[in-house]
Design a protein around this motif. Sequence first.
Motif, PDB file in Angstrom:
ATOM      1  N   TRP A   1       0.831  -1.207   0.000  1.00 27.42           N
ATOM      2  CA  TRP A   1       0.000   0.000   0.000  1.00 27.42           C
ATOM      3  C   TRP A   1       0.869   1.262   0.000  1.00 27.42           C
ATOM      4  CZ3 TRP A   1      -4.802   0.958  -1.227  1.00 27.42           C
ATOM      5  CH2 TRP A   1      -5.415   2.144  -0.823  1.00 27.42           C
TER       6      TRP A   1
ATOM      7  N   TYR B   1      -6.388   3.268   4.939  1.00 23.69           N
ATOM      8  CA  TYR B   1      -5.999   1.867   4.730  1.00 23.69           C
ATOM      9  C   TYR B   1      -6.082   1.086   6.036  1.00 23.69           C
ATOM     10  CZ  TYR B   1      -3.014  -2.129   3.620  1.00 23.69           C
ATOM     11  OH  TYR B   1      -2.520  -3.402   3.443  1.00 23.69           O
TER      12      TYR B   1
ATOM     13  N   LEU C   1     -10.041  -2.271   2.449  1.00 20.64           N
ATOM     14  CA  LEU C   1      -9.075  -1.726   1.499  1.00 20.64           C
ATOM     15  C   LEU C   1      -7.778  -2.533   1.450  1.00 20.64           C
ATOM     16  CD1 LEU C   1      -9.344   2.112   2.255  1.00 20.64           C
ATOM     17  CD2 LEU C   1     -10.284   0.910   0.269  1.00 20.64           C
ATOM     18  N   GLN C   2      -7.641  -3.500   2.362  1.00 23.95           N
ATOM     19  CA  GLN C   2      -6.348  -4.153   2.525  1.00 23.95           C
ATOM     20  C   GLN C   2      -6.136  -5.357   1.616  1.00 23.95           C
ATOM     21  OE1 GLN C   2      -5.873  -4.925   6.726  1.00 23.95           O
ATOM     22  NE2 GLN C   2      -6.187  -2.758   7.274  1.00 23.95           N
TER      23      GLN C   2
ATOM     24  N   LEU D   1      -7.506  -5.629  -1.845  1.00 24.17           N
ATOM     25  CA  LEU D   1      -8.174  -5.302  -3.103  1.00 24.17           C
ATOM     26  C   LEU D   1      -7.536  -6.037  -4.272  1.00 24.17           C
ATOM     27  CD1 LEU D   1      -8.611  -1.418  -2.747  1.00 24.17           C
ATOM     28  CD2 LEU D   1     -10.322  -3.195  -2.353  1.00 24.17           C
TER      29      LEU D   1
ATOM     30  N   ILE E   1     -14.410   6.023  -4.006  1.00 13.77           N
ATOM     31  CA  ILE E   1     -13.464   4.922  -3.781  1.00 13.77           C
ATOM     32  C   ILE E   1     -13.911   4.063  -2.614  1.00 13.77           C
ATOM     33  CG2 ILE E   1     -11.095   4.371  -3.126  1.00 13.77           C
ATOM     34  CD1 ILE E   1     -10.227   6.905  -4.619  1.00 13.77           C
ATOM     35  N   LEU E   2     -14.250   4.699  -1.506  1.00 14.41           N
ATOM     36  CA  LEU E   2     -14.684   3.955  -0.325  1.00 14.41           C
ATOM     37  C   LEU E   2     -16.024   3.267  -0.579  1.00 14.41           C
ATOM     38  CD1 LEU E   2     -13.738   6.469   2.524  1.00 14.41           C
ATOM     39  CD2 LEU E   2     -12.571   4.345   1.932  1.00 14.41           C
TER      40      LEU E   2
ATOM     41  N   SER F   1     -15.520   0.222  -2.822  1.00 13.01           N
ATOM     42  CA  SER F   1     -14.768  -0.809  -2.106  1.00 13.01           C
ATOM     43  C   SER F   1     -15.628  -1.456  -1.028  1.00 13.01           C
ATOM     44  CB  SER F   1     -13.503  -0.206  -1.487  1.00 13.01           C
ATOM     45  OG  SER F   1     -12.651   0.336  -2.488  1.00 13.01           O
TER      46      SER F   1
ATOM     47  N   GLY G   1     -14.243  -2.754  -5.183  1.00 14.65           N
ATOM     48  CA  GLY G   1     -13.019  -1.966  -5.268  1.00 14.65           C
ATOM     49  C   GLY G   1     -11.870  -2.729  -5.896  1.00 14.65           C
TER      50      GLY G   1
ATOM     51  N   ILE H   1      -8.886   2.586  -8.193  1.00  7.23           N
ATOM     52  CA  ILE H   1      -8.358   3.705  -7.414  1.00  7.23           C
ATOM     53  C   ILE H   1      -7.450   4.580  -8.282  1.00  7.23           C
ATOM     54  CG2 ILE H   1      -6.869   4.324  -5.471  1.00  7.23           C
ATOM     55  CD1 ILE H   1      -7.901   1.821  -4.031  1.00  7.23           C
TER      56      ILE H   1
END
Length: 630
Positions: A44, A108, A114-115, A117, A190-191, A194, A199, A204
């Motif tokens: 990330w 993140y 988000l971890q 994707l 984005i959020l 996801s 997502g 992104i």
Amino acid sequence: MGAPLSAWPWENLGIFKYMLYGPFVGRVMYEIFYEEEKDWKFSWCLQLLILSAVRGLVYLFWNCYTNSLFLTRNRQILKQGVDFKQIDKEWDWDNFLILQTIFASMAYYMFPFLQNLPTWNSKGVIAALIFHVGISEPLYYWVHKKFHGDYLFTNYHSLHHSSPVPQSLTAGHGTVLEHMFLSLVIGIPILGASLMGYGSISMIYGYILIFDFLRSLGHCNVEFIPHNLFETFPFMRYIMYTPTYHTLHHTEKDCNFCLFMPLFDALGNTLSSKSWELHKSYSAGNDSRVPEFVFLAHIVDITSAMHGQCCLRTFASLPFRTRFFLIPFFPFAVIGVSAMWLWSKTFLFSFYYLRDRLHQTWVVPRCGFMYFLPFATEGINKHIEQAILTADKIGVKVISLAALNKNESLNGGGKLFVDKHPNLRVRVVHGNTLTAAVILDEIPKDATEVFLTGATSKLGRAIALYLCQKKVKVLMLTLSTERFEKVQKEAPLEYQSYLVQVTKYQAAQHCKTWIVGKWITPREQNWAPRGTHFHQFVVPPIFAFRRDCTYGDLAAMRLPKDVEGLGCCEYTMDRGVVHACHAGGIVHMLEGWTHHEVGAIDVDRIDVVWKAAMKHDLRPLSSGSTIKAN
């Protein structure tokens, strides 16, 4: 003390603000070297560093396009140019990239979804688009209008509107509060996508880079979107905004508040009635303005080619010197210069206003070393001739030749072109008359003897003839008796004795005023007595070798205070300073003189040109007890 969140917390760090990226770099290095089981390629922190760099390049490339006036000058919306004040104000335009990188790293760890994707998910594109149109666009519109209220505008949003000419870098020029809100606008799609499980890394990257692309488009101040698009598909005018549309917001402030979609201005009754007609007029690309003055410059070397505003705007706003950060850009400069050679066009780099007269700088696509290659002479003269004929055709009044473009061995100080085209309406000017006047202005008034190298050159001859008529003894260093006698015979008979031929530097060992027109080595400088001042008109300047002597700069003049739109330095000159030959062309234009200034310098006009320069508020960089024109 300003309002809360109006100033950046790292605004006093200068270039050291980039150390805030240090923890991200450290984390990536740790993952590479110590976490064997982790796939560091999808780290990330690494993605954030790459994304931040690419985002910065998007804005820089847009800025390069905007300032490539040979491509965009006919489609510019606001014409006045970007000045030093705006450049300095927007110097830290990239602060928001640091802020949003920090926010992204926090997100993140706050949002576990988000971890992990995937690289690609096609549904994410659709989901992000829905969230953008349904939430981000109306939210931005509503909050943007609030920022135009008295308190928020005065304390926060007025900074963004303080830039008179929008450019892509202006998009990043704002307060912390504004960019916190903008981070929310970017983050929602984005959020949202996801969180729904759609997502992806590519979503992104794609969404953020398209967002930056459209922000830069709106601020670029160049209208390139064809009006035919809106005539063929009328609904598109509500789906996609244009540079003209957004520039209206910067000039009128209380209209066109949308993010990217004018639909919301139409719904909110804040759509400017001028939007479509102005877009139609600017997209046609018909700019009838013709500059009254053109300065025909040339590239000195590859690194100096990167000193134009179309490359790095902040770098161009400072006097040129080779810097380490240019090294990575060197291959791009080589490609750019090569493209100029292949295209074989005269390029337009910059412009500014002088007493309401448009002043432009054209650049011959040839590097300095090429002027000394015998086989390149014909090609260089062809480009100079093409520029002169183009200026003549469009109605330019004066075209001034820079440095090597008027080399005596190349074209006789421009005389070649005037002789070849006797019916030119544009006046061709080498500007050396004012150069001679500036050098003469620096000579101490009580000087009775000077030592002159390059004595039989164009400038050396004029300086020698002028000084001898002031009863100053001139030691002219030249090995050619024939050339010396030719210059001596031009002086009135009663002053010829003041011109003395010398063949060695030893002859000047008691003379403290040296005028250097031919490059001299440190060893040759040793013949000058202690306390000597070296005046010079030699390119490149001589080395400042003697600590017990002083060295003058190349002849230059400071432009009047009413110059507008000037945002780049002329090579190594300070801000607002141009070489004297450049200033000579400006004076020629301002005075409305109708003669060509080519070939040998008319000594009788040195005083005339000097007084004209003073009348128009051009000032030499140094002025003391000197021989001045009467």
